[in-house]
Design an enzyme around this catalytic site. Structure first.
Site, PDB file in Angstrom:
ATOM      1  N   ASP A  45      20.039 -38.595 -29.929  1.00 10.52           N
ATOM      2  CA  ASP A  45      19.903 -39.426 -31.282  1.00 10.52           C
ATOM      3  C   ASP A  45      20.619 -40.634 -30.793  1.00 10.52           C
ATOM      4  OD1 ASP A  45      18.721 -40.158 -33.714  1.00 10.52           O
ATOM      5  OD2 ASP A  45      21.021 -39.842 -34.425  1.00 10.52           O
ATOM      6  N   TYR A  59      15.138 -51.953 -30.177  1.00 12.60           N
ATOM      7  CA  TYR A  59      15.792 -53.067 -30.327  1.00 12.60           C
ATOM      8  C   TYR A  59      16.105 -53.845 -29.044  1.00 12.60           C
ATOM      9  CZ  TYR A  59      16.800 -51.274 -35.109  1.00 12.60           C
ATOM     10  OH  TYR A  59      16.845 -51.071 -36.277  1.00 12.60           O
ATOM     11  N   ASP A  60      15.459 -53.406 -27.874  1.00  3.87           N
ATOM     12  CA  ASP A  60      15.612 -53.939 -26.417  1.00  3.87           C
ATOM     13  C   ASP A  60      15.467 -55.583 -26.428  1.00  3.87           C
ATOM     14  OD1 ASP A  60      16.600 -51.653 -25.341  1.00  3.87           O
ATOM     15  OD2 ASP A  60      14.555 -51.324 -24.498  1.00  3.87           O
TER      16      ASP A  60
HETATM   17  P1  ITT Z   1      13.258 -39.133 -31.720  1.00  2.00           P
HETATM   18  O1  ITT Z   1      14.094 -39.019 -32.857  1.00  2.00           O
HETATM   19  O2  ITT Z   1      12.036 -38.551 -31.832  1.00  2.00           O
HETATM   20  O3  ITT Z   1      13.942 -38.907 -30.471  1.00  2.00           O
HETATM   21  P2  ITT Z   1      13.286 -41.634 -32.380  1.00  2.00           P
HETATM   22  O4  ITT Z   1      12.702 -43.119 -32.150  1.00  2.00           O
HETATM   23  O5  ITT Z   1      13.301 -41.590 -33.971  1.00  2.00           O
HETATM   24  O6  ITT Z   1      12.919 -40.791 -31.656  1.00  2.00           O
HETATM   25  P3  ITT Z   1      16.400 -42.482 -32.675  1.00  2.00           P
HETATM   26  O7  ITT Z   1      16.356 -42.068 -33.894  1.00  2.00           O
HETATM   27  O8  ITT Z   1      17.243 -41.901 -31.525  1.00  2.00           O
HETATM   28  O9  ITT Z   1      14.771 -42.165 -31.844  1.00  2.00           O
HETATM   29  O10 ITT Z   1      15.978 -43.909 -32.465  1.00  2.00           O
HETATM   30  C1  ITT Z   1      16.975 -44.635 -33.100  1.00  2.00           C
HETATM   31  C2  ITT Z   1      16.191 -46.177 -33.359  1.00  2.00           C
HETATM   32  O11 ITT Z   1      16.853 -46.871 -32.376  1.00  2.00           O
HETATM   33  C3  ITT Z   1      14.786 -46.224 -33.206  1.00  2.00           C
HETATM   34  O12 ITT Z   1      14.474 -47.370 -33.872  1.00  2.00           O
HETATM   35  C4  ITT Z   1      14.737 -46.784 -31.761  1.00  2.00           C
HETATM   36  O13 ITT Z   1      13.435 -47.608 -31.538  1.00  2.00           O
HETATM   37  C5  ITT Z   1      15.788 -47.407 -31.491  1.00  2.00           C
HETATM   38  N1  ITT Z   1      16.350 -46.949 -30.011  1.00  2.00           N
HETATM   39  C6  ITT Z   1      16.492 -45.804 -29.395  1.00  2.00           C
HETATM   40  N2  ITT Z   1      16.864 -46.066 -28.031  1.00  2.00           N
HETATM   41  C7  ITT Z   1      16.762 -47.407 -27.673  1.00  2.00           C
HETATM   42  C8  ITT Z   1      16.755 -48.209 -26.781  1.00  2.00           C
HETATM   43  O14 ITT Z   1      17.198 -47.391 -25.411  1.00  2.00           O
HETATM   44  N3  ITT Z   1      16.616 -49.473 -26.770  1.00  2.00           N
HETATM   45  C9  ITT Z   1      16.301 -50.018 -28.135  1.00  2.00           C
HETATM   46  N4  ITT Z   1      16.188 -49.368 -29.013  1.00  2.00           N
HETATM   47  C10 ITT Z   1      16.337 -47.997 -29.001  1.00  2.00           C
END
Ligand code: ITT
Length: 192
Positions: A69, A151-152
């Site tokens: 997460d 958010y990259d």
């Molecule tokens: P899973 O729960 O299925 O793993 P998710 O996309 O819901 O996938 P998260 O809840 O961990 O994953 O992600 C939280 C948010 O942060 C989500 O909007 C992602 O696009 C963003 N995010 C996660 N990792 C990132 C990264 O490496 N770079 C940029 N944004 C990221």
């Protein structure tokens, strides 16, 4: 080669982790084990959500697995979007809307420090463990670059002159929250 499930529905995350782990483990996706449903993610901490996802897969499908997460913590917004990063602009995973809201909420604010934090929860051989990785940086005033995801385009790590979305996948993984958390996970797996 040992099989391990990465409990994510995010194909970008899966791609990043497979690249980091290389040939040492075979990373199975949720689709490959027949899990197509949305896994609940209702905890209010990254650790809680990562554990919730990993436990769900273990309980319902029987596989050893790990889940991550991730949250983007912005100091000027008291740590928001944080654990709610995926649905900052409302339900769904619309990264463009999330970034637009973030830029709007930071409009005119000069303190733009932020960090990405990833917690990986591992369930293996009857044991639960967590691994954390973080990267410090700042929120840019507009999107730069098209690589990566989420958010990259608006996040520039302190170690870099450009945003995550302007880096190659290997350059991002070398310093990113997920890269660092995965390195810790891999260190642990090598000791087994
Ligand atoms: P899973 O729960 O299925 O793993 P998710 O996309 O819901 O996938 P998260 O809840 O961990 O994953 O992600 C939280 C948010 O942060 C989500 O909007 C992602 O696009 C963003 N995010 C996660 N990792 C990132 C990264 O490496 N770079 C940029 N944004 C990221």
């Amino acid at each position: 080669m040992q099989d391990i499930v990465f409990a994510t529905n995010n194909s970008h995350k899966l791609e990043e982790i497979r690249r980091i782990v290389g040939g040492k483990f075979r990373i199975l996706s949720l689709k490959e084990i027949g899990c197509e449903e949305d896994i609940p993610e209702t905890a209010d901490t990254l650790e809680g959500n990562a554990l919730m996802k990993a436990r769900y897969v273990k309980e319902h499908y029987g596989y050893d697995c790990f889940a991550d997460d991730t949250g983007l913590m912005v100091d000027a917004l008291d740590g928001a979007p944080g654990v709610y990063s995926a649905r900052y602009a409302g339900p769904g995973h619309d990264s463009a809307a999330n970034m637009a809201l973030l830029l709007k909420n930071l409009d005119g604010i000069t303190t733009r420090s932020a960090r990405f934090v990833t917690v990986i929860a591992l369930i293996l051989n009857g044991r639960e463990m967590t691994f954390e990785g973080r990267v410090e940086g700042e929120i840019l005033t507009e999107a730069h670059g098209t690589a990566g995801f989420g958010y990259d385009p608006v996040f520039k790590p302190v170690e870099s002159a450009v945003s995550f979305a302007e880096m190659t996948p290997d350059a991002k993984n070398a310093i990113s929250h997920r890269g660092r958390a995965t390195a810790r996970l891999m260190d642990y797996l090598q000791t087994l």
